[in-house]
Motif scaffolding. Structure first.
Motif, PDB file in Angstrom:
ATOM      1  N   UNK A  37       0.854  -1.179   0.000  1.00 54.08           N
ATOM      2  CA  UNK A  37       0.000   0.000   0.000  1.00 54.08           C
ATOM      3  C   UNK A  37       0.891   1.230   0.000  1.00 54.08           C
ATOM      4  N   UNK A  38       0.291   2.393  -0.255  1.00 57.42           N
ATOM      5  CA  UNK A  38       1.094   3.601  -0.211  1.00 57.42           C
ATOM      6  C   UNK A  38       0.467   4.751  -0.953  1.00 57.42           C
ATOM      7  N   UNK A  39       1.269   5.766  -1.161  1.00 61.18           N
ATOM      8  CA  UNK A  39       0.810   6.975  -1.835  1.00 61.18           C
ATOM      9  C   UNK A  39       1.923   7.486  -2.739  1.00 61.18           C
ATOM     10  N   UNK A  40       1.513   8.147  -3.805  1.00 64.27           N
ATOM     11  CA  UNK A  40       2.443   8.670  -4.793  1.00 64.27           C
ATOM     12  C   UNK A  40       2.113  10.126  -5.069  1.00 64.27           C
ATOM     13  N   UNK A  41       3.134  10.958  -5.055  1.00 61.46           N
ATOM     14  CA  UNK A  41       3.007  12.339  -5.488  1.00 61.46           C
ATOM     15  C   UNK A  41       3.834  12.475  -6.758  1.00 61.46           C
ATOM     16  N   UNK A  42       3.203  12.979  -7.808  1.00 57.97           N
ATOM     17  CA  UNK A  42       3.902  13.205  -9.069  1.00 57.97           C
ATOM     18  C   UNK A  42       3.943  14.703  -9.315  1.00 57.97           C
ATOM     19  N   UNK A  43       5.135  15.222  -9.434  1.00 57.50           N
ATOM     20  CA  UNK A  43       5.333  16.641  -9.720  1.00 57.50           C
ATOM     21  C   UNK A  43       5.903  16.787 -11.124  1.00 57.50           C
ATOM     22  N   UNK A  44       6.159  18.019 -11.493  1.00 58.34           N
ATOM     23  CA  UNK A  44       6.627  18.289 -12.845  1.00 58.34           C
ATOM     24  C   UNK A  44       7.805  17.415 -13.247  1.00 58.34           C
ATOM     25  N   UNK A  45       8.777  17.266 -12.347  1.00 56.58           N
ATOM     26  CA  UNK A  45       9.956  16.468 -12.679  1.00 56.58           C
ATOM     27  C   UNK A  45      10.313  15.431 -11.617  1.00 56.58           C
ATOM     28  N   UNK A  46       9.484  15.312 -10.592  1.00 60.10           N
ATOM     29  CA  UNK A  46       9.839  14.428  -9.479  1.00 60.10           C
ATOM     30  C   UNK A  46       8.697  13.512  -9.068  1.00 60.10           C
ATOM     31  N   UNK A  47       9.085  12.380  -8.490  1.00 61.85           N
ATOM     32  CA  UNK A  47       8.182  11.472  -7.809  1.00 61.85           C
ATOM     33  C   UNK A  47       8.505  11.526  -6.322  1.00 61.85           C
ATOM     34  N   UNK A  48       7.493  11.396  -5.482  1.00 64.44           N
ATOM     35  CA  UNK A  48       7.669  11.142  -4.050  1.00 64.44           C
ATOM     36  C   UNK A  48       6.689  10.031  -3.741  1.00 64.44           C
ATOM     37  N   UNK A  49       7.181   8.956  -3.161  1.00 61.99           N
ATOM     38  CA  UNK A  49       6.305   7.822  -2.906  1.00 61.99           C
ATOM     39  C   UNK A  49       6.596   7.215  -1.555  1.00 61.99           C
ATOM     40  N   UNK A  50       5.510   6.745  -0.924  1.00 63.33           N
ATOM     41  CA  UNK A  50       5.595   5.986   0.314  1.00 63.33           C
ATOM     42  C   UNK A  50       5.068   4.593   0.013  1.00 63.33           C
ATOM     43  N   UNK A  51       5.835   3.592   0.378  1.00 61.59           N
ATOM     44  CA  UNK A  51       5.455   2.194   0.190  1.00 61.59           C
ATOM     45  C   UNK A  51       5.357   1.538   1.561  1.00 61.59           C
ATOM     46  N   UNK A  52       4.341   0.705   1.744  1.00 59.21           N
ATOM     47  CA  UNK A  52       4.191  -0.057   2.981  1.00 59.21           C
ATOM     48  C   UNK A  52       3.806  -1.488   2.628  1.00 59.21           C
ATOM     49  N   UNK A  53       4.282  -2.399   3.424  1.00 64.62           N
ATOM     50  CA  UNK A  53       3.931  -3.797   3.225  1.00 64.62           C
ATOM     51  C   UNK A  53       4.930  -4.698   3.915  1.00 64.62           C
ATOM     52  N   UNK A  54       4.838  -5.970   3.611  1.00 58.42           N
ATOM     53  CA  UNK A  54       5.770  -6.939   4.165  1.00 58.42           C
ATOM     54  C   UNK A  54       7.173  -6.545   3.701  1.00 58.42           C
ATOM     55  N   UNK A  55       8.131  -6.638   4.593  1.00 62.61           N
ATOM     56  CA  UNK A  55       9.481  -6.127   4.334  1.00 62.61           C
ATOM     57  C   UNK A  55      10.073  -6.624   3.017  1.00 62.61           C
TER      58      UNK A  55
END
Length: 130
Positions: A37-55
């Motif tokens: 699970x997680x969230x993604x932010x997409x900007x003009x030239x960048x990604x920021x993402x949070x990932x969660x789950x089994x290691x």
């Protein structure tokens, strides 16, 4: 099962038409399959993402991302084991623009220019929109 959370930022130098939709489609499928699970932010030239789950699943996912030529200058912001999942219902979610505006510096969202505390606040705010 050990639950892990990882946040990273990367540069994509702009995306051609349809590329983001392709990334989201493949990511949704892979994340559902792997229990991530997680969230993604997409900007003009960048990604920021949070990932969660089994290691091991999170580790395999970030390895795929690191091997994807669309991601450049990958910066792992934080990674570690956690007790609870911030995004239990999101196999992938994009973030509302008004949330991002609070974390922009000079009109740009760039995780390299915001503090770790602000990134944690952003993560918690994203989780509240869950």
């Amino acid at each position: 099962m050990t639950l892990a959370r990882l946040a990273y930022a990367s540069n994509h130098s702009g995306l051609a038409a349809g590329v983001l939709e392709d990334i989201l489609h493949v990511s949704l499928s892979n994340n559902k399959r792997d229990g991530i699970t997680g969230a993604l932010i997409v900007c003009e030239e960048d990604f920021f993402q949070i990932l969660e789950g089994e290691r091991t699943a999170v580790s395999a996912c970030i390895t795929r991302i690191m091997n994807d030529p669309r991601h450049q200058k990958i910066n792992i912001i934080f990674a570690g084991d956690v007790q609870t999942n911030l995004f239990p219902a999101w196999s992938m979610h994009s973030v509302e623009r008004d949330v991002m505006l609070r974390y922009m510096v000079n009109g740009d969202f760039n995780p390299a220019h915001i503090s770790e505390g602000e990134i944690v606040s952003l993560c918690l705010e994203m989780a509240l929109t869950n």
